[in-house]
Design an enzyme around this catalytic site. Structure first.
Site, PDB file in Angstrom:
ATOM      1  N   ASP A  92       0.810  -1.219   0.000  1.00 54.98           N
ATOM      2  CA  ASP A  92       0.000   0.000   0.000  1.00 54.98           C
ATOM      3  C   ASP A  92       0.848   1.275   0.000  1.00 54.98           C
ATOM      4  OD1 ASP A  92      -2.943   0.966   0.480  1.00 54.98           O
ATOM      5  OD2 ASP A  92      -1.676   2.173   1.811  1.00 54.98           O
ATOM      6  N   VAL A  93       0.589   2.157  -0.948  1.00 53.54           N
ATOM      7  CA  VAL A  93       1.348   3.402  -1.085  1.00 53.54           C
ATOM      8  C   VAL A  93       1.125   4.315   0.119  1.00 53.54           C
ATOM      9  CG1 VAL A  93       1.626   5.496  -2.473  1.00 53.54           C
ATOM     10  CG2 VAL A  93       1.311   3.283  -3.597  1.00 53.54           C
TER      11      VAL A  93
END
Length: 317
Positions: A271-272
């Site tokens: 997840d960014v």
């Protein structure tokens, strides 16, 4: 004389019926000591384009489809959660469904004390737990919803994801009008499964994203996938069954496992937002690699999903 008595009796019965109907539509739900409605509202109001719930005057409005009928309810806080139902469907069965939904949505059954004990192993996470004390993972009790939402959010920024979700819900979902406000429910798997890729094109969905939504919708509509089925399986089997569907990768599977299946160690490590939050909170010169995140997360073992949620929450400021 008798006529007047009958009229009076009818009036009394009418108002008594109204009183008990109102009373029956009010639900009280106890909350644990480690619960913050303030932090809950903060999370629920993070984006103005959210279309599946609505927050007004510190009340959360939500529409559920129960037995093919839309039910609207509002949640407020006063020494516990107060749930008022604004629909006709106030029988005991529906009340039980709504109570369970809210309990799952706000994760009231989680043992937050244990998570806070684990957080003591990491000074940064410990500080976040103190700052956001009582924040519980705001989940998605419906696995279908979390899968659709995570597919929508793949490889695009959050604002655009909310815009796509809004278009999907408003064009294909059900709606209910209450006091001039419009409330929406997510389109059913059957509804989305009946569409074609071309139906998504006017709403800025890429062909691949539309196809992935169709893949998941058809898996649910045809009975190949269900929340009840997956809930009985161990972690790795759940993940494997999910990633076997084209369009669901490791990130999507872990996201849905933590948000819908209550697997608190599910870790959407790609997840960014998580990468950005960890970089900021640890004051790192660059975003951590996936390998570095796996190493860091050893301190959060058993609660990696919850730690991720707290890091996401830190992005709100």
């Amino acid at each position: 004389m008798f006529s007047k008595i009958r009229v009076l009796r009818t009036i009394i019965y009418f108002y008594v019926a109204i009183y008990f109907k109102i009373y029956a539509s009010m639900i009280h739900l106890e909350t644990p000591t480690e619960f913050s409605f303030e932090q809950t509202l903060r999370f629920l109001t993070r984006n103005q384009k959210e279309c599946l719930h609505f927050v007004k005057n510190d009340q959360v409005f939500k529409t559920l489809s129960i037995n093919n009928a839309l039910v609207l309810f509002a949640i407020s806080f006063d020494s516990g959660l107060q749930i008022s139902i604004h629909s006709e469907q106030t029988d005991e069965k529906n009340i039980k469904i709504i109570k369970k939904y809210v309990s799952d949505w706000f994760d009231l059954e989680a043992d937050l004390k244990t998570f806070y004990e684990v957080a003591q192993n990491d000074s940064v996470l410990k500080n976040l737990c103190q700052k956001f004390y009582g924040l519980r993972m705001i989940g998605m009790p419906d696995l279908f919803e979390s899968l659709i939402w995570s597919i929508i959010g793949q490889q695009i920024n959050l604002n655009f994801a909310y815009s796509l979700k809004e278009k999907l819900v408003q064009n294909f979902g059900q709606k209910l009008i209450f006091k001039d406000d419009v409330f929406y429910a997510l389109p059913t798997p059957e509804k989305l499964a009946s569409l074609n890729i071309e139906d998504f094109q006017p709403f800025q969905f890429s062909k691949s994203k539309a196809q992935y939504i169709l893949n998941v919708s058809r898996a649910f509509a045809e009975g190949h996938l269900s929340q009840e089925m997956l809930a009985k399986l161990p972690f790795e089997e759940i993940r494997q069954k999910l990633v076997a569907i084209k369009g669901i990768g490791n990130w999507t599977a872990n996201y849905s496992m933590m948000k819908s299946l209550k697997n608190y160690d599910a870790f959407p490590v790609e997840d960014v937002g998580l990468h950005n939050a960890v970089k900021t909170q640890y004051n790192l010169p660059a975003k951590p690699s996936i390998k570095e995140l796996h190493s860091m997360s050893e301190k959060w073992a058993g609660w990696r999903g919850y730690a991720t949620f707290y890091f996401w929450h830190s992005l709100l400021g």
